[in-house]
Design an enzyme around this catalytic site. Structure first.
Site, mmCIF file in Angstrom:
data_model
loop_
_atom_site.group_PDB
_atom_site.id
_atom_site.type_symbol
_atom_site.label_atom_id
_atom_site.label_comp_id
_atom_site.label_asym_id
_atom_site.label_seq_id
_atom_site.Cartn_x
_atom_site.Cartn_y
_atom_site.Cartn_z
ATOM 1 C CD GLU A 437 11.878 -43.608 -72.238
ATOM 2 O OE1 GLU A 437 12.204 -43.798 -73.359
ATOM 3 O OE2 GLU A 437 11.857 -43.587 -71.345
HETATM 4 C C1 LIG Z 1 18.696 -49.897 -79.586
HETATM 5 C C2 LIG Z 1 18.021 -48.683 -78.360
HETATM 6 C C3 LIG Z 1 16.637 -48.006 -78.474
HETATM 7 C C4 LIG Z 1 17.437 -46.836 -77.991
HETATM 8 N N1 LIG Z 1 16.710 -45.691 -78.122
HETATM 9 C C5 LIG Z 1 16.811 -44.421 -77.835
HETATM 10 C C6 LIG Z 1 16.615 -43.025 -77.978
HETATM 11 O O1 LIG Z 1 15.484 -42.592 -78.776
HETATM 12 N N2 LIG Z 1 16.986 -41.980 -76.991
HETATM 13 C C7 LIG Z 1 17.427 -42.190 -76.111
HETATM 14 O O2 LIG Z 1 17.697 -41.138 -75.293
HETATM 15 N N3 LIG Z 1 18.573 -43.273 -75.509
HETATM 16 C C8 LIG Z 1 17.690 -44.281 -76.221
HETATM 17 N N4 LIG Z 1 18.238 -45.685 -76.202
HETATM 18 C C9 LIG Z 1 19.986 -45.723 -75.053
HETATM 19 C C10 LIG Z 1 19.358 -46.344 -74.027
HETATM 20 O O3 LIG Z 1 17.942 -45.778 -73.049
HETATM 21 C C11 LIG Z 1 19.889 -46.153 -72.756
HETATM 22 O O4 LIG Z 1 20.380 -47.444 -73.152
HETATM 23 C C12 LIG Z 1 19.579 -47.388 -71.805
HETATM 24 O O5 LIG Z 1 18.610 -46.673 -70.631
HETATM 25 C C13 LIG Z 1 20.615 -48.017 -70.734
HETATM 26 O O6 LIG Z 1 21.840 -46.694 -70.330
HETATM 27 P P1 LIG Z 1 23.321 -47.410 -70.543
HETATM 28 O O7 LIG Z 1 23.243 -48.378 -71.838
HETATM 29 O O8 LIG Z 1 24.430 -46.529 -70.989
HETATM 30 O O9 LIG Z 1 23.801 -48.550 -69.548
HETATM 31 P P2 LIG Z 1 24.287 -48.359 -68.006
HETATM 32 O O10 LIG Z 1 22.967 -46.913 -68.226
HETATM 33 O O11 LIG Z 1 25.144 -48.800 -68.294
HETATM 34 O O12 LIG Z 1 23.478 -49.578 -67.595
HETATM 35 C C14 LIG Z 1 23.978 -50.886 -67.569
HETATM 36 C C15 LIG Z 1 23.943 -52.275 -66.322
HETATM 37 O O13 LIG Z 1 23.555 -51.320 -64.884
HETATM 38 C C16 LIG Z 1 22.331 -51.485 -64.750
HETATM 39 N N5 LIG Z 1 22.404 -49.758 -63.983
HETATM 40 C C17 LIG Z 1 23.257 -48.376 -63.880
HETATM 41 N N6 LIG Z 1 22.703 -47.252 -63.142
HETATM 42 C C18 LIG Z 1 22.288 -48.319 -61.978
HETATM 43 C C19 LIG Z 1 21.640 -47.928 -60.980
HETATM 44 N N7 LIG Z 1 21.622 -46.638 -60.177
HETATM 45 N N8 LIG Z 1 21.115 -48.920 -59.512
HETATM 46 C C20 LIG Z 1 20.944 -49.963 -60.470
HETATM 47 N N9 LIG Z 1 21.470 -50.903 -61.609
HETATM 48 C C21 LIG Z 1 22.007 -49.091 -62.606
HETATM 49 C C22 LIG Z 1 21.981 -50.995 -65.687
HETATM 50 O O14 LIG Z 1 20.183 -50.991 -64.988
HETATM 51 C C23 LIG Z 1 21.956 -52.002 -66.451
HETATM 52 O O15 LIG Z 1 21.341 -53.120 -66.663
HETATM 53 C C24 LIG Z 1 18.537 -46.972 -77.362
HETATM 54 C C25 LIG Z 1 19.424 -47.939 -76.609
HETATM 55 C C26 LIG Z 1 19.367 -48.935 -77.417
HETATM 56 C C27 LIG Z 1 19.927 -50.059 -77.919
#
Ligand SMILES: Cc1cc2nc3c(=O)[nH]c(=O)nc-3n(C[C@H](O)[C@H](O)[C@H](O)COP(=O)(O)OP(=O)(O)OC[C@H]3O[C@@H](n4cnc5c(N)ncnc54)[C@H](O)[C@@H]3O)c2cc1C
Length: 592
Positions: A437
């Site tokens: 989220e």
């Molecule tokens: C159990 C689970 C349930 C989920 N449920 C849903 C769901 O129902 N619907 C849905 O759509 N998604 C869902 N998600 C996805 C979740 O919302 C994403 O994993 C989350 O938004 C982070 O995206 P990412 O994993 O690609 O990490 P990334 O975006 O790759 O981020 C990796 C790291 O880099 C940092 N980062 C990235 N961009 C920036 C920036 N611009 N500035 C500073 N730091 C940054 C982040 O804070 C993080 O620490 C779920 C994930 C899990 C694991």
């Protein structure tokens, strides 16, 4: 060990921070009073304690299973879900006209906390469905509302939120799922999403996916995104289930925690016949999805409060029973560990953080309730304040959940690390909260780049004025002498850090954003704890509520203000660090 919903505390917070009586004066909540709130909290507590909580370990141990595109929830989940919807609880915050209870989010938030404490993995299906219903109610056409809302509100169908793709996580604007107009007013959706919570399961007869996709030819980034309803089964206007839509679950994830909830990969349009219905205007999808996301952010904050509460309860009960070591002042025999100062210190931190993060979430919910009212009673300043605080509720309460559930394991000692003790699960379940989220880092960026600039900074200024006004009101009594001084100090740090965030370069403000969010959250929590202490003091001896509870509330507020809030002083230098220090070690010096 059991879960006991803290109903007395919930009613107190509802009264003092949620200002339930004031909400009841608004036409839309005229049917809501303390008696109704109390009945709701007592009845949901029974379900949470007796039906949801016993399934928490089962869900963790057995998890969800995936076979041939079908997902089965852990044993007992489907039956528990039926009890929830048969009781009519699913429509708790939906408008009465749409078949709901029409209760304020402020009250529904405490209901959510209870079910999250009891079984956070399973209860996500409930909060996601409520969020999907909100988004459709706010942005959907009359036809979409009449087709989808009744069954989402009753819980016969569930809702999901579909943003994430393998190349689009924090950067939602990078997503590739596409939509093309079919010529009959509907769209055909093509693409793949990952990590979709409850994207497939066997608890409801239909699943209504809210999907962000880009209509072919639309601009890149979030500005080109549109929101679609993609039902698992197509339905007739009178909600009869028709044929299967071309959306399927391709797998589920094996996770650190939250084993009782299905985290699904979804493929849309493998056979070029995935039907999507546009919600709102084309290319205005991110705005529409934000209705669901803001709801989800408060819900995830409440997941944090719920997990903190259950971990705290277990630690306190264990500390009362476990006998180990003689008392520090000497004594003939070993005592219960709750008597040792270091264990008591941990319990006080947990208690204070649970109460503070709950107050923050309830205050935020109260502001949202006041915001969503149209007409004469609407106060737009409160709308903006709700927006300002949402990143804090999401990030602070979820960071607290990790801290509190980790401390709970510490209180248990070695047995806490052993799964059978039942407290390790809460730590594992908590770990996702600061990630999904919108990661907590993204929440902090939202705060410094957008939220504190709302109305040209006046929203923050008003918040500062309100806290300063409380400080001057509190001057006349000795109730919170040291706490008051600490709060004044924290307010000064916050004002200095806010100026820095507004005036420094984007890279400097981003470098201190996480620390700044924590300063703001601690300050707001300190203010809300102080307000509760004064309300408790005024009620002492009234007989309305037990004096023991009120004295403990005052003591906990004092502890928060004098022992936890001072962390702000250390955070000041992290907020003002600037990017030179953060980037002072070259990238090539990090492990390759
Ligand atoms: C159990 C689970 C349930 C989920 N449920 C849903 C769901 O129902 N619907 C849905 O759509 N998604 C869902 N998600 C996805 C979740 O919302 C994403 O994993 C989350 O938004 C982070 O995206 P990412 O994993 O690609 O990490 P990334 O975006 O790759 O981020 C990796 C790291 O880099 C940092 N980062 C990235 N961009 C920036 C920036 N611009 N500035 C500073 N730091 C940054 C982040 O804070 C993080 O620490 C779920 C994930 C899990 C694991």
């Amino acid at each position: 060990m059991t879960y006991r919903a803290p109903v007395e505390e919930h009613l107190f917070v509802l009264d003092v921070i949620g200002e339930l009586t004031a909400l009841g004066h608004l036409d839309v909540f005229a049917h809501v009073d303390r008696e109704l709130a109390s009945n709701v909290l007592i009845e949901v507590a029974k379900l949470a304690e007796d039906e949801f909580y016993p399934l928490n370990r089962v869900g963790d141990a057995e998890g969800v299973t995936f076979q041939n595109g079908h997902v089965s929830l852990p044993p007992g989940s489907v039956e528990a879900y039926r009890k929830w919807i048969e009781g009519g609880w699913n429509g708790i915050e939906a408008p009465i006209a749409a078949g709901g209870f029409g209760l304020p989010l402020t009250l529904s938030a405490l209901v959510q906390e209870q079910i999250f404490s009891a079984n956070v993995a399973f209860s996500q299906i409930i909060s996601l469905t409520a969020g999907a219903a909100r988004a459709i109610a706010a942005h959907g056409s009359e036809a979409l509302r009449s087709t989808y809302l009744p069954k989402l509100i009753s819980g016969a169908w569930s809702g999901t939120m579909n943003l994430t793709e393998s190349g689009a996580g924090s950067d939602v604007g990078a997503l590739k799922t596409s939509a093309s107009a079919a010529g009959d007013g509907t769209y055909r959706i093509t693409g793949e999403k990952i990590f979709i919570t409850f994207g497939e399961h066997d608890a409801t007869e239909n699943i209504i996916h809210l999907v962000l996709a880009r209509i072919k030819g639309a601009e890149a980034g979030t500005g080109g995104l549109s929101l679609f309803i993609v039902p698992k089964y197509l339905v007739s206007d009178d909600q009869k289930i028709l044929e299967r839509n071309d959306v399927r679950c391709t797998g589920i994830e094996h996770k650190l925690g939250m084993h009782g909830s299905a985290t699904c990969s979804l493929a849309y349009g493998d056979q070029d016949r995935c039907v999507g219905y546009l919600v709102g205007e084309p290319h205005a999808g991110i705005r529409a999805m934000f209705t669901m996301m803001n709801h989800a952010r408060i819900s995830v904050g409440l997941q944090g409060v719920g997990l903190s509460e259950i971990a705290y309860q277990k630690a306190a009960r264990y500390a009362r029973e476990r006998t180990q070591s003689r008392p520090i002042g000497g004594g003939p025999t070993a005592v219960r560990i709750i008597e040792h100062p270091d264990v008591r210190r941990m319990l006080m931190i947990m208690r204070a953080q649970v109460e503070a993060s709950r107050a923050l979430a309830i205050y935020n919910s109260h502001l949202i309730d006041r915001s969503e009212i149209a007409g004469a009673h609407r106060d737009d300043r409160l709308t903006l304040r709700a927006e300002l605080l949402t990143p804090c509720t999401k990030a602070y309460s979820t960071d607290v959940a990790l801290q509190v559930s980790s401390l709970a394991i510490q209180v248990f000692g070695g047995i806490g690390f052993i799964e059978e003790a039942g407290v390790a699960q809460h730590f594992r379940d908590s770990r996702i909260l600061p990630i999904y989220e919108g990661t907590n880092g993204i929440q902090a960026l939202d705060l410094v780049r957008r939220k504190i600039r709302l109305a040209e900074g006046h929203v923050v200024e008003e918040m500062v004025r309100d806290i300063a006004s409380s400080l001057s009101d509190w001057q006349s009594t000795e109730l919170l002498e040291e706490g008051r001084a600490r709060l004044a100090g924290a307010l000064a740090v916050f004002e200095e850090a806010t100026r820095y965030m507004l005036e420094s370069s984007p890279s400097d403000s981003a470098s201190g954003a996480t620390a700044y969010l924590k300063i703001f959250s601690l300050l707001t929590c300190g203010w809300l704890m102080g307000r509760q202490a004064f309300a408790a003091s005024a009620r002492l001896g009234s007989g309305e509520i037990s004096d023991d509870f009120l004295r403990a509330k005052i003591a906990t507020a004092k502890f928060f203000l004098t022992q936890i809030l001072p962390e702000v002083d250390a955070l000041r230098s992290s907020a003002l660090v600037g990017s030179n220090m953060i980037f002072s070690v070259g990238e090539d010096q990090f492990p390759q």
